[in-house]
Each structure stands twice: as C-alpha cells, then as structure tokens.
Motif scaffolding. Structure first.
Motif, mmCIF file in Angstrom:
data_model
loop_
_atom_site.group_PDB
_atom_site.id
_atom_site.type_symbol
_atom_site.label_atom_id
_atom_site.label_comp_id
_atom_site.label_asym_id
_atom_site.label_seq_id
_atom_site.Cartn_x
_atom_site.Cartn_y
_atom_site.Cartn_z
ATOM 1 N N LEU A 1 0.832 -1.197 0.000
ATOM 2 C CA LEU A 1 0.000 0.000 0.000
ATOM 3 C C LEU A 1 0.868 1.249 0.000
ATOM 4 O O LEU A 1 0.617 2.210 -0.735
ATOM 5 N N ALA A 2 1.934 1.223 0.815
ATOM 6 C CA ALA A 2 2.836 2.374 0.880
ATOM 7 C C ALA A 2 3.563 2.562 -0.438
ATOM 8 O O ALA A 2 3.772 3.684 -0.905
ATOM 9 N N ALA A 3 3.960 1.439 -1.055
ATOM 10 C CA ALA A 3 4.702 1.523 -2.308
ATOM 11 C C ALA A 3 3.847 2.101 -3.420
ATOM 12 O O ALA A 3 4.358 2.757 -4.328
ATOM 13 N N CYS A 4 2.549 1.837 -3.363
ATOM 14 C CA CYS A 4 1.654 2.327 -4.410
ATOM 15 C C CYS A 4 1.136 3.730 -4.117
ATOM 16 O O CYS A 4 0.544 4.365 -4.990
ATOM 17 N N ALA A 5 1.310 4.183 -2.882
ATOM 18 C CA ALA A 5 0.773 5.488 -2.497
ATOM 19 C C ALA A 5 1.586 6.598 -3.147
ATOM 20 O O ALA A 5 2.783 6.442 -3.389
ATOM 21 N N PRO A 6 0.932 7.718 -3.450
ATOM 22 C CA PRO A 6 1.677 8.848 -4.018
ATOM 23 C C PRO A 6 2.668 9.388 -2.991
ATOM 24 O O PRO A 6 2.467 9.250 -1.785
ATOM 25 N N PRO A 7 3.752 10.010 -3.451
ATOM 26 C CA PRO A 7 4.751 10.517 -2.513
ATOM 27 C C PRO A 7 4.205 11.700 -1.706
ATOM 28 O O PRO A 7 3.254 12.365 -2.112
ATOM 29 N N LEU A 8 4.839 11.940 -0.582
ATOM 30 C CA LEU A 8 4.538 13.129 0.204
ATOM 31 C C LEU A 8 5.299 14.296 -0.413
ATOM 32 O O LEU A 8 6.507 14.198 -0.657
ATOM 33 N N ILE A 9 4.610 15.382 -0.679
ATOM 34 C CA ILE A 9 5.249 16.563 -1.267
ATOM 35 C C ILE A 9 5.406 17.620 -0.179
ATOM 36 O O ILE A 9 4.420 18.062 0.418
ATOM 37 N N VAL A 10 6.652 17.975 0.083
ATOM 38 C CA VAL A 10 6.956 19.006 1.081
ATOM 39 C C VAL A 10 7.207 20.309 0.334
ATOM 40 O O VAL A 10 8.153 20.417 -0.451
ATOM 41 N N HIS A 11 6.340 21.281 0.572
ATOM 42 C CA HIS A 11 6.461 22.583 -0.081
ATOM 43 C C HIS A 11 7.189 23.549 0.856
ATOM 44 O O HIS A 11 6.760 23.753 2.000
ATOM 45 N N VAL A 12 8.277 24.112 0.379
ATOM 46 C CA VAL A 12 8.977 25.161 1.127
ATOM 47 C C VAL A 12 8.450 26.486 0.598
ATOM 48 O O VAL A 12 8.808 26.924 -0.499
ATOM 49 N N ASP A 13 7.560 27.102 1.367
ATOM 50 C CA ASP A 13 6.903 28.319 0.885
ATOM 51 C C ASP A 13 7.820 29.537 0.925
ATOM 52 O O ASP A 13 7.619 30.486 0.169
ATOM 53 N N ASP A 14 8.805 29.503 1.823
ATOM 54 C CA ASP A 14 9.662 30.685 1.937
ATOM 55 C C ASP A 14 11.042 30.280 2.429
ATOM 56 O O ASP A 14 11.171 29.598 3.448
ATOM 57 N N LEU A 15 12.070 30.687 1.684
ATOM 58 C CA LEU A 15 13.458 30.511 2.099
ATOM 59 C C LEU A 15 13.971 31.831 2.671
ATOM 60 O O LEU A 15 13.458 32.901 2.326
ATOM 61 N N PRO A 16 14.985 31.803 3.531
ATOM 62 C CA PRO A 16 15.572 33.065 4.006
ATOM 63 C C PRO A 16 16.018 33.929 2.828
ATOM 64 O O PRO A 16 16.518 33.417 1.816
ATOM 65 N N ASP A 17 15.850 35.230 2.963
ATOM 66 C CA ASP A 17 16.178 36.144 1.861
ATOM 67 C C ASP A 17 17.634 36.060 1.439
ATOM 68 O O ASP A 17 17.968 36.320 0.281
ATOM 69 N N ASN A 18 18.520 35.708 2.372
ATOM 70 C CA ASN A 18 19.947 35.686 2.037
ATOM 71 C C ASN A 18 20.431 34.318 1.568
ATOM 72 O O ASN A 18 21.634 34.078 1.487
ATOM 73 N N THR A 19 19.501 33.412 1.249
ATOM 74 C CA THR A 19 19.900 32.106 0.723
ATOM 75 C C THR A 19 20.576 32.290 -0.633
ATOM 76 O O THR A 19 19.975 32.849 -1.550
ATOM 77 N N PRO A 20 21.833 31.862 -0.785
ATOM 78 C CA PRO A 20 22.519 32.038 -2.076
ATOM 79 C C PRO A 20 21.760 31.353 -3.210
ATOM 80 O O PRO A 20 21.324 30.207 -3.080
ATOM 81 N N LEU A 21 21.612 32.059 -4.316
ATOM 82 C CA LEU A 21 20.862 31.517 -5.449
ATOM 83 C C LEU A 21 21.546 30.306 -6.060
ATOM 84 O O LEU A 21 20.891 29.428 -6.623
ATOM 85 N N ASN A 22 22.875 30.259 -5.964
ATOM 86 C CA ASN A 22 23.618 29.178 -6.620
ATOM 87 C C ASN A 22 23.879 27.990 -5.702
ATOM 88 O O ASN A 22 24.598 27.071 -6.072
ATOM 89 N N GLU A 23 23.317 27.999 -4.494
ATOM 90 C CA GLU A 23 23.525 26.881 -3.574
ATOM 91 C C GLU A 23 22.266 26.033 -3.481
ATOM 92 O O GLU A 23 21.170 26.566 -3.299
ATOM 93 N N PRO A 24 22.398 24.701 -3.581
ATOM 94 C CA PRO A 24 21.226 23.833 -3.438
ATOM 95 C C PRO A 24 20.761 23.762 -1.990
ATOM 96 O O PRO A 24 21.539 23.978 -1.061
ATOM 97 N N VAL A 25 19.485 23.473 -1.821
ATOM 98 C CA VAL A 25 18.888 23.293 -0.496
ATOM 99 C C VAL A 25 18.357 21.862 -0.433
ATOM 100 O O VAL A 25 17.782 21.363 -1.405
ATOM 101 N N TYR A 26 18.556 21.200 0.704
ATOM 102 C CA TYR A 26 18.189 19.794 0.832
ATOM 103 C C TYR A 26 17.261 19.589 2.026
ATOM 104 O O TYR A 26 17.302 20.341 3.006
ATOM 105 N N ILE A 27 16.452 18.538 1.930
ATOM 106 C CA ILE A 27 15.735 18.035 3.089
ATOM 107 C C ILE A 27 16.453 16.767 3.530
ATOM 108 O O ILE A 27 16.943 15.990 2.703
ATOM 109 N N THR A 28 16.589 16.585 4.825
ATOM 110 C CA THR A 28 17.267 15.406 5.352
ATOM 111 C C THR A 28 16.508 14.909 6.569
ATOM 112 O O THR A 28 15.867 15.699 7.274
ATOM 113 N N GLY A 29 16.524 13.604 6.793
ATOM 114 C CA GLY A 29 15.767 13.080 7.923
ATOM 115 C C GLY A 29 15.951 11.591 8.111
ATOM 116 O O GLY A 29 16.911 10.987 7.614
ATOM 117 N N ASN A 30 14.989 10.994 8.810
ATOM 118 C CA ASN A 30 15.084 9.566 9.097
ATOM 119 C C ASN A 30 14.840 8.708 7.860
ATOM 120 O O ASN A 30 15.047 7.499 7.884
#
Length: 329
Positions: free
Chosen positions: A12-41
């Motif tokens: 059931l989990a394998a067939c379920a659609p993925p969870l989509i995490v929306h980042v609505d706002d990044l800090p204003d000083n986040t460098p445009l050329n640097e990637p941002v990652y989510i990390t966890g368990n």
C-alpha cells in the motif's frame, strides 16, 4: 496473518503517491547558486543527499518529494552540510521537524534562517559601533572575529547604519568571549589605534549591550600619510667619507644597493630617506651598497635582526647604525 498484514501495508505504501513538502519561503539571504536539501530519518540524516534536493522556484521557495513507507517523518533542511542547517527566527538550533499524518499528501513549511548566515538574534548581544568622522559615507561596516574565521566582509556580519557615526549589529549570546575587530570590508580598511598602529583584538562581553569606538581606519591613515621618513642620526666613525647609504627591505626585494632606495645626506650630517607607507610591516636594514658585506651589524660585529617599521601615522623614525660588517674587525 501478521506477516501478510505487513506485506499488505508495504504494498500500500509503495503504491501510495509521494509526500510533497512545499517550502513556501526561504531566508532572503539564501545564495541563489547553492542547493537546499531536506534530510531526515528517511535518508539516514545525510545533509546533502542529491535525491532530496529542493526544486527551487523563482518566488523564493520550492518543493521536494519524499516516498511513503517511512511511517512517522522527522526532518530538517540544510544547504548541504550540518554547518549550514536551518535555525529558528532567533538563530537557535531547532528540534527535528515531525510529521505522522499518512493521509496528507502535501505539507507546507517555511525556513527562518541558516545557522551560518543568521540575520536576527533574540536575547543576543547588541554591539554599538561608533566610527570616526572621516569614515566614507555610505560605508559598509563589518564585525570579524573567531566566530566567522576572521572573514572581513561576510554579509551576515555587516552592521546596520543607525545614524551618522553609529552602526549596530545583533550577535548570538554564545559569541561572548570571542575575539573581534571592526572593518570596512577588508583588512586594509581595518580599525587601528589613534597612532595608526594595529590594535589588539577586542573581546565580546556577556553584557546585553556593548559599545566600541573606532579611532581610525588603516586605509584612511594610508591616504593621509602616504610617506614616511627614516633619519639616520648616527653612523660609525670609520664610515668612509664617500659612502652611499642604502635602504634594503622587503619592499624592494632586499636589494642592498638599490639606486631608488638611497639615503640623502642632510646639511646637519644626518641621512634621510622617504619611503612609501605600507599597511603591512616593512622590514629593512641599512647597507653601504656593493652587496651584503657592507650591511649594518651590532656593536660587537654580530648580525642583527631585521629592523621592523610598523604601520602608523608617525611621519619620522630616527635610527642609529652601530657598525658595518666589513669594518667591524
């Protein structure tokens, strides 16, 4: 039966659609050329996993998909390492984000600040910086120290303009005890003492408010005092009358007979040379030319250490030569 139930849940989990995490706002000083990652368990807390890089958009946010099957979700955001993890609006490390509603397909989050690029600190240290009247306006004034590897122009340590002659900056309370200095973006434009010389490091206190006064800027001193004069007030009595005296230093490649670094004989018998001021220490010795066999030595004929002229606003420095290497016996 329990084994079959586990298999059913997995499928059931394998067939379920993925969870989509929306980042609505990044800090204003986040460098445009640097990637941002989510990390966890879900990825063993790897802070720069390319599979979980945020798809950034042009509006200052982005999204990332996480597959189902993890169960409860714990996560944070980074810019690729734990030295650039997210922090709260006061600059403090936050607990793991937590999510366990498996029926939800989209979640929305905001990132307040980055630990290595904080802009706001609650209950931190307020540093008030008074600058000298000749400070160029507008000026960018920075705090540099142990806490930022002595980077003289890191953007998150730029002080805010309050009014003419006064700047302020908020720093974390954890910085108390750190060594620091004030710059205008480079160490050529670092603060110096009232005599134009380098000052000892300042130290942040644990007081909520701390005031510092910048006496002078090194580059302004250099503009106002472009030259310095070295006066030889005494030379050995056995110095040949026809001798020419030379200034050999780290500014002329230690040339012992540089025609452009020659002392001039004054009517009173002293010798003088004009040299260009330098923001760095000038090391030098005096010679009579014709190689290093005519270099100055100590009273007993022993070699002496390089003379050192530190940056400052003192126009004239007087020295004496005790002996010459080739005439000391």
């Amino acid at each position: 039966m329990r084994y079959i139930a586990y298999i059913a849940l997995f499928l059931l989990a394998a067939c379920a659609p993925p969870l989509i995490v929306h980042v609505d706002d990044l800090p204003d000083n986040t460098p445009l050329n640097e990637p941002v990652y989510i990390t966890g368990n879900f990825n063993h807390w790897q802070p720069g996993d390319p599979m979980y890089q945020i798809n950034r958009d042009s509006e200052g946010g982005g999204y990332v998909e996480i597959p189902r099957g993890i169960g409860h979700l714990e996560f944070k955001f980074t810019r690729g390492s734990w030295s650039s993890e997210e922090v709260d609006s006061c600059g403090n490390v936050i607990p793991n984000r937590y999510f366990n509603d498996l029926s939800v397909q989209n979640i929305h989050v905001e990132i307040d600040q980055w630990i290595d690029m904080p802009e706001v600190f609650c209950d931190g240290l307020e540093l008030l910086i008074y600058v000298p009247p000749k400070t160029p306006f507008p000026a960018e004034v920075y705090v540099t120290g142990d806490f930022n590897d002595w980077d003289p122009s890191r953007s998150q340590f730029r002080a805010q303009f309050v009014r003419e002659g006064l700047y302020r900056i908020e720093l974390p309370a954890s910085y108390a005890g750190s060594a620091f200095k004030i710059t205008r973006g480079t160490f050529t434009a670092v603060e110096v003492g009232s005599d134009g010389r380098d000052i000892e490091n300042r130290f942040l206190t644990s007081n909520r408010e701390q005031t510092v006064t910048v006496d002078l800027w090194k580059d302004i001193c250099l503009q106002e005092h472009p030259y310095r004069y070295i006066v030889l007030t005494h030379i050995p009595n056995n110095t040949p009358e026809s001798s020419q005296l030379y200034f050999a230093s780290n500014t002329n490649g230690w040339n012992p007979s540089d025609e452009f670094s020659k002392f001039r004989l004054m009517p009173n018998g002293d010798y003088i040379i004009q040299i260009q001021n330098s923001p760095s220490d000038i090391e030098f010795k005096v010679t009579r030319g014709f190689g290093w066999q005519t270099v100055e030595v100590g009273p007993n004929g022993g070699e002496i250490s390089n003379r050192r002229l530190k940056f400052g606003v003192q126009d004239t420095v007087r020295i004496e030569v005790d002996n010459w290497k080739d005439l000391s016996n």
